[in-house]
Design an enzyme around this catalytic site. Structure first.
Site, PDB file in Angstrom:
ATOM      1  N   CYS A  12       0.813  -1.225   0.000  1.00 62.77           N
ATOM      2  CA  CYS A  12       0.000   0.000   0.000  1.00 62.77           C
ATOM      3  C   CYS A  12       0.844   1.271   0.000  1.00 62.77           C
ATOM      4  O   CYS A  12       0.864   1.992  -0.991  1.00 62.77           O
ATOM      5  CB  CYS A  12      -0.916   0.003   1.222  1.00 62.77           C
ATOM      6  SG  CYS A  12      -2.182  -1.269   1.123  1.00 62.77           S
TER       7      CYS A  12
HETATM    8  N1  LIG Z   1      -2.470  -5.958   1.857  1.00 60.23           N
HETATM    9  C1  LIG Z   1      -2.952  -4.875   2.448  1.00 60.23           C
HETATM   10  O1  LIG Z   1      -2.582  -4.531   3.563  1.00 60.23           O
HETATM   11  C2  LIG Z   1      -4.005  -4.006   1.775  1.00 60.23           C
HETATM   12  C3  LIG Z   1      -4.733  -3.106   2.549  1.00 60.23           C
HETATM   13  C4  LIG Z   1      -5.695  -2.317   1.957  1.00 60.23           C
HETATM   14  C5  LIG Z   1      -5.883  -2.403   0.579  1.00 60.23           C
HETATM   15  N2  LIG Z   1      -5.160  -3.270  -0.165  1.00 60.23           N
HETATM   16  C6  LIG Z   1      -5.438  -3.340  -1.598  1.00 60.23           C
HETATM   17  O2  LIG Z   1      -6.235  -4.481  -1.854  1.00 60.23           O
HETATM   18  C7  LIG Z   1      -5.912  -5.057  -3.111  1.00 60.23           C
HETATM   19  C8  LIG Z   1      -5.511  -6.510  -2.927  1.00 60.23           C
HETATM   20  O3  LIG Z   1      -4.348  -6.566  -2.129  1.00 60.23           O
HETATM   21  P1  LIG Z   1      -3.892  -7.878  -1.375  1.00 60.23           P
HETATM   22  O4  LIG Z   1      -2.827  -7.464  -0.426  1.00 60.23           O
HETATM   23  O5  LIG Z   1      -5.056  -8.642  -0.860  1.00 60.23           O
HETATM   24  O6  LIG Z   1      -3.246  -8.691  -2.596  1.00 60.23           O
HETATM   25  P2  LIG Z   1      -2.835 -10.243  -2.609  1.00 60.23           P
HETATM   26  O7  LIG Z   1      -1.766 -10.369  -3.626  1.00 60.23           O
HETATM   27  O8  LIG Z   1      -2.593 -10.716  -1.213  1.00 60.23           O
HETATM   28  O9  LIG Z   1      -4.140 -10.969  -3.133  1.00 60.23           O
HETATM   29  C9  LIG Z   1      -4.653 -10.804  -4.409  1.00 60.23           C
HETATM   30  C10 LIG Z   1      -5.192 -12.138  -4.899  1.00 60.23           C
HETATM   31  O10 LIG Z   1      -5.831 -11.913  -6.152  1.00 60.23           O
HETATM   32  C11 LIG Z   1      -5.592 -13.044  -6.982  1.00 60.23           C
HETATM   33  N3  LIG Z   1      -5.849 -12.639  -8.360  1.00 60.23           N
HETATM   34  C12 LIG Z   1      -5.090 -11.873  -9.167  1.00 60.23           C
HETATM   35  N4  LIG Z   1      -5.720 -11.688 -10.361  1.00 60.23           N
HETATM   36  C13 LIG Z   1      -6.896 -12.336 -10.285  1.00 60.23           C
HETATM   37  C14 LIG Z   1      -7.988 -12.514 -11.181  1.00 60.23           C
HETATM   38  N5  LIG Z   1      -7.997 -11.945 -12.387  1.00 60.23           N
HETATM   39  N6  LIG Z   1      -9.025 -13.259 -10.791  1.00 60.23           N
HETATM   40  C15 LIG Z   1      -9.029 -13.838  -9.563  1.00 60.23           C
HETATM   41  N7  LIG Z   1      -8.044 -13.717  -8.666  1.00 60.23           N
HETATM   42  C16 LIG Z   1      -6.988 -12.963  -9.021  1.00 60.23           C
HETATM   43  C17 LIG Z   1      -4.164 -13.424  -6.657  1.00 60.23           C
HETATM   44  O11 LIG Z   1      -3.900 -14.768  -7.006  1.00 60.23           O
HETATM   45  C18 LIG Z   1      -4.123 -13.189  -5.131  1.00 60.23           C
HETATM   46  O12 LIG Z   1      -4.473 -14.355  -4.418  1.00 60.23           O
HETATM   47  C19 LIG Z   1      -4.807  -4.183  -3.696  1.00 60.23           C
HETATM   48  O13 LIG Z   1      -5.375  -3.207  -4.509  1.00 60.23           O
HETATM   49  C20 LIG Z   1      -4.219  -3.520  -2.462  1.00 60.23           C
HETATM   50  O14 LIG Z   1      -3.616  -2.277  -2.765  1.00 60.23           O
HETATM   51  C21 LIG Z   1      -4.232  -4.092   0.409  1.00 60.23           C
END
Ligand SMILES: NC(=O)c1ccc[n+]([C@@H]2O[C@H](COP(=O)([O-])OP(=O)(O)OC[C@H]3O[C@@H](n4cnc5c(N)ncnc54)[C@H](O)[C@@H]3O)[C@@H](O)[C@H]2O)c1
Length: 439
Positions: free
Chosen positions: A278
């Site tokens: 983030c």
């Molecule tokens: N990690 C954090 O602390 C956090 C906090 C707030 C917001 N976010 C935001 O949330 C979003 C997700 O982050 P995250 O940390 O959960 O990511 P992550 O990488 O942990 O998880 C994302 C998942 O999406 C899957 N994926 C990718 N493309 C796909 C598709 N086309 N169809 C289905 N599945 C698919 C991946 O395999 C993965 O398991 C990002 O935009 C991030 O900026 C993250």
């Protein structure tokens, strides 16, 4: 009470009676806790992930996200409330779909929306009248309206009339014991009033507080303001740390005293640099979009420069510490304590510890590390395994660098061993001595 467009009524009714089928696309740090929360609220939840091993683990009730307890996941799976699949064709059977896929940066620091686009293609392929689609991935203001909406409307259905579309930023803070998916207020902005109402109803049934805003753009901007606020304040305190070093003032003592002011000050802490998915990334989504309108985000750029210089400062401190004992980085055995990007998580994305390791290796250090959350990592193209901290201390490294202050580490043993330590997190607190060097 306003009259609902006809397509919204059955969706709202299914949300109200908890009979709605909810799909969550992307079962990572954000998506899995959210899917569990929807299931606990009584919805029938299907998680979708292109990584079939994640789907398999969910179906086997094995959590791979530290914030989701195996027992909580198992309770949802055994109750038949949560399942997962890699087959996107099942999206058509959902009443509501939440998109939680990654939004990284390209090498050029431009937004990479390819995961969002791919996920939306999957949703568009089976889009049905009455479906509620919510984007949760952090992104620049305008994404929902300019990218997602046209892709879905190309199917011949109209947003806010035939289907519902909203943005709701995920604000979860992995590892935070006090605030989680359930009790962090949820911002919701739809492409129109019916979409906001439908999305607010879904979250209202699931989390404790919902904060509706007037548009998707406002909702997108809220998240970027929050993360830019952190990035800039961390940049400021990192600069103050660099300044204090030149003035021989203990920055940690300064912050501890400053935070006794009951108003107008909020403590941020210096460290080896920014990490995670983030804070190092999201502000660049904002500056990229602002540039399209001819606006330069000076704070974001400056904070980015200071924050990304911190691993270099850490390595300079290591050089200073070794130098005080007539040693050089070249040839020294340097042990890194904690490599995850922050305390008590297993997330390595953008971790500044990796930059510190790379810079030390370039100067000829021989590296090892301890991190119970990260059993192996790739260093210099080769796998490197974590070693137990006691074992590492017994091997008498020339210097230890605390990059991530996981709660499980026993610093007494480290200090008592007389090991030269560079502490980038003030993990050693009041402990003083000629072998302790703080940031
Ligand atoms: N990690 C954090 O602390 C956090 C906090 C707030 C917001 N976010 C935001 O949330 C979003 C997700 O982050 P995250 O940390 O959960 O990511 P992550 O990488 O942990 O998880 C994302 C998942 O999406 C899957 N994926 C990718 N493309 C796909 C598709 N086309 N169809 C289905 N599945 C698919 C991946 O395999 C993965 O398991 C990002 O935009 C991030 O900026 C993250």
């Amino acid at each position: 009470m306003a009259t609902q467009p006809s397509a919204a009524t059955p969706t709202l009714e299914r949300i109200r009676t908890r009979t709605a089928r909810v799909g969550v696309i992307g079962l990572g740090y954000v998506g899995l806790p959210l899917a569990v929360e929807f299931a606990r609220a009584g919805f029938d939840v299907t998680g979708f992930d292109v990584d079939s091993s994640k789907a398999d683990q969910v179906n086997a009730a094995r959590s791979y996200i530290p914030d989701v307890a195996d027992a909580d996941l198992a309770a949802c799976v055994r109750a038949g409330k949560l399942r997962a699949t890699a087959d996107m064709a099942a999206l058509g059977a959902m009443d509501a779909i939440d998109i939680c896929v990654p939004t990284p940066l390209r090498k050029t620091k431009d937004p990479d929306l390819s995961y969002v686009v791919k996920a939306v293609e999957g949703v568009a392929a089976t889009l049905k009248r009455g479906q509620l689609i919510i984007l949760e991935s952090t992104t620049y203001p305008g994404t929902t309206d300019e990218v997602v909406r046209p892709m879905l409307e190309a199917k011949g259905l109209e947003a806010d009339v035939d289907f519902f579309l909203a943005f709701s930023p995920e604000r979860v803070d992995p590892g935070n014991q006090q605030f989680n998916t359930k009790n962090i207020p949820k911002i919701v902005g739809g492409v129109g009033p019916a979409s906001t109402e439908a999305a607010a109803a879904l979250y209202g049934a699931t989390v404790l507080h919902v904060v509706p805003v007037s548009s998707t753009r406002v909702a997108e901007m809220v998240k970027l303001l929050e993360n830019t606020f952190r990035a800039v304040n961390i940049g400021l305190v990192n600069e103050i740390a660099l300044m204090c070093h030149t003035m021989d003032i203990d920055v940690w003592e300064v912050i501890d005293a400053a935070k006794t002011k009951p108003f107008g000050f909020m403590p941020f802490y210096p460290g080896p640099g920014l990490g995670g998915h983030c804070i190092p990334i999201d502000p660049y989504y904002l500056s990229w979009k602002a540039r399209q309108t001819g606006f330069e985000c000076r704070f974001i750029e400056l904070a980015g420069q200071i924050n990304s210089s911190m691993p270099h400062f850490v390595v300079d401190r290591v050089a200073e510490a070794l130098n005080a004992f007539r040693k050089s980085i070249n040839g020294s055995r340097v042990h890194i304590i904690g490599v995850a990007y922050k305390r008590d998580v297993n997330d390595m994305r953008e971790s500044p510890a990796l930059d510190v390791m790379e810079l030390l290796a370039k100067r000829g250090a021989r590296l090892s590390y301890s991190d119970p959350y990260v059993p192996t990592l790739s260093h210099d193209g080769r796998p490197l395994a974590s070693i137990d901290l006691d074992e590492a201390i017994a091997a008498k490294p020339d210097c230890a660098v605390i990059c991530t202050d996981h709660a499980v580490f026993d610093y007494d043993a480290l200090v008592n061993s007389g090991t030269l330590v560079v502490d980038t997190r003030n993990a050693l607190k009041q402990r003083q001595g000629p072998t302790i060097f703080r940031l």
